[in-house]
Design a protein around this motif. Structure first.
Motif, PDB file in Angstrom:
ATOM      1  N   THR A  24       0.823  -1.203   0.000  1.00  0.00           N
ATOM      2  CA  THR A  24       0.000   0.000   0.000  1.00  0.00           C
ATOM      3  C   THR A  24       0.859   1.255   0.000  1.00  0.00           C
ATOM      4  N   ARG A  25       1.873   1.283   0.861  1.00  0.00           N
ATOM      5  CA  ARG A  25       2.722   2.465   0.952  1.00  0.00           C
ATOM      6  C   ARG A  25       3.546   2.678  -0.304  1.00  0.00           C
ATOM      7  N   VAL A  26       4.027   1.605  -0.918  1.00  0.00           N
ATOM      8  CA  VAL A  26       4.781   1.743  -2.174  1.00  0.00           C
ATOM      9  C   VAL A  26       3.869   2.278  -3.270  1.00  0.00           C
ATOM     10  N   ALA A  27       2.635   1.780  -3.327  1.00  0.00           N
ATOM     11  CA  ALA A  27       1.691   2.262  -4.341  1.00  0.00           C
ATOM     12  C   ALA A  27       1.367   3.738  -4.133  1.00  0.00           C
ATOM     13  N   ILE A  28       1.149   4.138  -2.891  1.00  0.00           N
ATOM     14  CA  ILE A  28       0.874   5.552  -2.595  1.00  0.00           C
ATOM     15  C   ILE A  28       2.069   6.414  -2.969  1.00  0.00           C
ATOM     16  N   ALA A  29       3.261   5.978  -2.587  1.00  0.00           N
ATOM     17  CA  ALA A  29       4.472   6.737  -2.913  1.00  0.00           C
ATOM     18  C   ALA A  29       4.654   6.867  -4.416  1.00  0.00           C
ATOM     19  N   ALA A  30       4.407   5.782  -5.141  1.00  0.00           N
ATOM     20  CA  ALA A  30       4.559   5.815  -6.595  1.00  0.00           C
ATOM     21  C   ALA A  30       3.567   6.781  -7.236  1.00  0.00           C
ATOM     22  N   LEU A  31       2.321   6.723  -6.800  1.00  0.00           N
ATOM     23  CA  LEU A  31       1.307   7.608  -7.374  1.00  0.00           C
ATOM     24  C   LEU A  31       1.586   9.076  -7.065  1.00  0.00           C
ATOM     25  N   VAL A  32       1.940   9.367  -5.825  1.00  0.00           N
ATOM     26  CA  VAL A  32       2.219  10.754  -5.438  1.00  0.00           C
ATOM     27  C   VAL A  32       3.443  11.286  -6.169  1.00  0.00           C
ATOM     28  N   CYS A  33       4.498  10.506  -6.208  1.00  0.00           N
ATOM     29  CA  CYS A  33       5.726  10.958  -6.881  1.00  0.00           C
ATOM     30  C   CYS A  33       5.524  11.083  -8.382  1.00  0.00           C
ATOM     31  N   ALA A  34       4.728  10.197  -8.983  1.00  0.00           N
ATOM     32  CA  ALA A  34       4.453  10.298 -10.418  1.00  0.00           C
ATOM     33  C   ALA A  34       3.642  11.557 -10.726  1.00  0.00           C
ATOM     34  N   ALA A  35       2.639  11.818  -9.909  1.00  0.00           N
ATOM     35  CA  ALA A  35       1.801  12.995 -10.152  1.00  0.00           C
ATOM     36  C   ALA A  35       2.589  14.293  -9.971  1.00  0.00           C
ATOM     37  N   PHE A  36       3.270  14.413  -8.835  1.00  0.00           N
ATOM     38  CA  PHE A  36       4.036  15.635  -8.598  1.00  0.00           C
ATOM     39  C   PHE A  36       5.271  15.717  -9.490  1.00  0.00           C
ATOM     40  N   GLY A  37       5.832  14.577  -9.852  1.00  0.00           N
ATOM     41  CA  GLY A  37       6.952  14.569 -10.787  1.00  0.00           C
ATOM     42  C   GLY A  37       6.538  15.061 -12.153  1.00  0.00           C
ATOM     43  N   ASN A  38       5.337  14.699 -12.572  1.00  0.00           N
ATOM     44  CA  ASN A  38       4.809  15.180 -13.846  1.00  0.00           C
ATOM     45  C   ASN A  38       4.596  16.691 -13.803  1.00  0.00           C
ATOM     46  N   LEU A  39       4.010  17.180 -12.714  1.00  0.00           N
ATOM     47  CA  LEU A  39       3.813  18.628 -12.568  1.00  0.00           C
ATOM     48  C   LEU A  39       5.148  19.364 -12.529  1.00  0.00           C
ATOM     49  N   ALA A  40       6.092  18.839 -11.762  1.00  0.00           N
ATOM     50  CA  ALA A  40       7.406  19.471 -11.672  1.00  0.00           C
ATOM     51  C   ALA A  40       8.142  19.389 -13.003  1.00  0.00           C
ATOM     52  N   GLY A  41       7.939  18.301 -13.733  1.00  0.00           N
ATOM     53  CA  GLY A  41       8.555  18.165 -15.054  1.00  0.00           C
ATOM     54  C   GLY A  41       8.025  19.189 -16.027  1.00  0.00           C
ATOM     55  N   ASN A  42       6.719  19.468 -15.964  1.00  0.00           N
ATOM     56  CA  ASN A  42       6.129  20.493 -16.826  1.00  0.00           C
ATOM     57  C   ASN A  42       6.618  21.883 -16.450  1.00  0.00           C
ATOM     58  N   ALA A  43       6.828  22.121 -15.162  1.00  0.00           N
ATOM     59  CA  ALA A  43       7.228  23.449 -14.701  1.00  0.00           C
ATOM     60  C   ALA A  43       8.739  23.668 -14.792  1.00  0.00           C
ATOM     61  N   GLY A  48      13.122  18.912 -12.328  1.00  0.00           N
ATOM     62  CA  GLY A  48      11.966  18.788 -11.449  1.00  0.00           C
ATOM     63  C   GLY A  48      11.467  17.362 -11.334  1.00  0.00           C
ATOM     64  N   SER A  49      11.339  16.694 -12.478  1.00  0.00           N
ATOM     65  CA  SER A  49      10.865  15.309 -12.428  1.00  0.00           C
ATOM     66  C   SER A  49      11.935  14.384 -11.847  1.00  0.00           C
ATOM     67  N   GLY A  50      13.185  14.718 -12.050  1.00  0.00           N
ATOM     68  CA  GLY A  50      14.275  13.913 -11.482  1.00  0.00           C
ATOM     69  C   GLY A  50      14.298  13.953  -9.968  1.00  0.00           C
ATOM     70  N   LEU A  51      13.958  15.105  -9.393  1.00  0.00           N
ATOM     71  CA  LEU A  51      13.912  15.213  -7.932  1.00  0.00           C
ATOM     72  C   LEU A  51      12.851  14.291  -7.347  1.00  0.00           C
ATOM     73  N   PHE A  52      11.714  14.206  -8.004  1.00  0.00           N
ATOM     74  CA  PHE A  52      10.669  13.318  -7.507  1.00  0.00           C
ATOM     75  C   PHE A  52      11.008  11.852  -7.753  1.00  0.00           C
ATOM     76  N   ALA A  53      11.775  11.568  -8.783  1.00  0.00           N
ATOM     77  CA  ALA A  53      12.251  10.194  -8.999  1.00  0.00           C
ATOM     78  C   ALA A  53      13.200   9.791  -7.876  1.00  0.00           C
ATOM     79  N   LEU A  54      14.104  10.702  -7.500  1.00  0.00           N
ATOM     80  CA  LEU A  54      15.007  10.423  -6.384  1.00  0.00           C
ATOM     81  C   LEU A  54      14.245  10.267  -5.073  1.00  0.00           C
ATOM     82  N   LEU A  55      13.229  11.088  -4.885  1.00  0.00           N
ATOM     83  CA  LEU A  55      12.399  10.991  -3.685  1.00  0.00           C
ATOM     84  C   LEU A  55      11.714   9.629  -3.623  1.00  0.00           C
ATOM     85  N   PHE A  56      11.218   9.148  -4.767  1.00  0.00           N
ATOM     86  CA  PHE A  56      10.579   7.829  -4.785  1.00  0.00           C
ATOM     87  C   PHE A  56      11.584   6.724  -4.483  1.00  0.00           C
TER      88      PHE A  56
END
Length: 123
Positions: A24-43, A48-56
Motif C-alpha cells: 500500500t505504501r509503495v503504491a501511494i508513494a509511486a502515485l504521489v511521486c508520479a503525479a508531482f513529478g509530472n507537474l514538476a517536469g512540466n514546470a 523537477g521530475s528527477g527530484l521526484f524520482a530520487l524521492l521515490f
C-alpha cells in the motif's frame, strides 16, 4: 495522520511493516511521486521530475528496509538487487515472505493482535 508519523512511515528505515502495508505504501508513494513529478517536469523540466524520482527511490528503499525488518533481515541485503537477474528476484522473494510472528531486534510484530477477541466479563 500527524506529519511526523507520516514522515517516519515513508522516509525512515526503522521498524517493521506487514506485506499489505508495504504494498500500500509503495503504491501511494509511486502515485504521489508520479503525479508531482509530472507537474514538476512540466514546470521545471527534467530537473523537477528527477527530484521526484530520487524521492521515490528514497521512499522505496526505506519501505523495503522496514519490510525486511519484519522477516528479521537488515536493510543492507538490498545491495543484492544490483546482482544481474538473480539479485532482484531474490530481493523480491525476501520482501514477499511472511514476517516472523514475534518481536525481533527491529521491534514488535506489526500483525500481532494481542487483545483480539478479548472479552471482559467483569462488566
Amino acid at each position: 495522520m500527524p506529519l511526523i508519523p507520516l514522515f517516519s512511515a515513508f522516509f525512515l528505515p526503522r521498524g517493521r511493516i506487514t506485506r499489505s502495508e508495504w504494498l500500500t505504501r509503495v503504491a501511494i508513494a509511486a502515485l504521489v511521486c508520479a503525479a508531482f513529478g509530472n507537474l514538476a517536469g512540466n514546470a521545471f523540466g527534467d530537473v523537477g521530475s528527477g527530484l521526484f524520482a530520487l524521492l521515490f527511490i528514497w521512499m522505496a528503499i526505506a519501505l523495503a528496509t522496514q519490510r525486511l525488518h519484519d522477516i528479521g533481515r537488515r536493510g543492507s541485503v538490498l545491495v543484492f538487487a544490483i546482482v544481474p537477474v538473480l539479485g532482484p528476484i531474490w530481493v523480491v522473494v525476501q520482501l514477499l515472505k511472511r514476517g516472523v510472528e514475534h518481536a525481533n531486534r527491529f521491534g514488535a510484530d506489526p500483525a500481532a493482535r494481542a487483545d483480539y477477541l478479548k472479552v471482559n466479563i467483569a462488566e
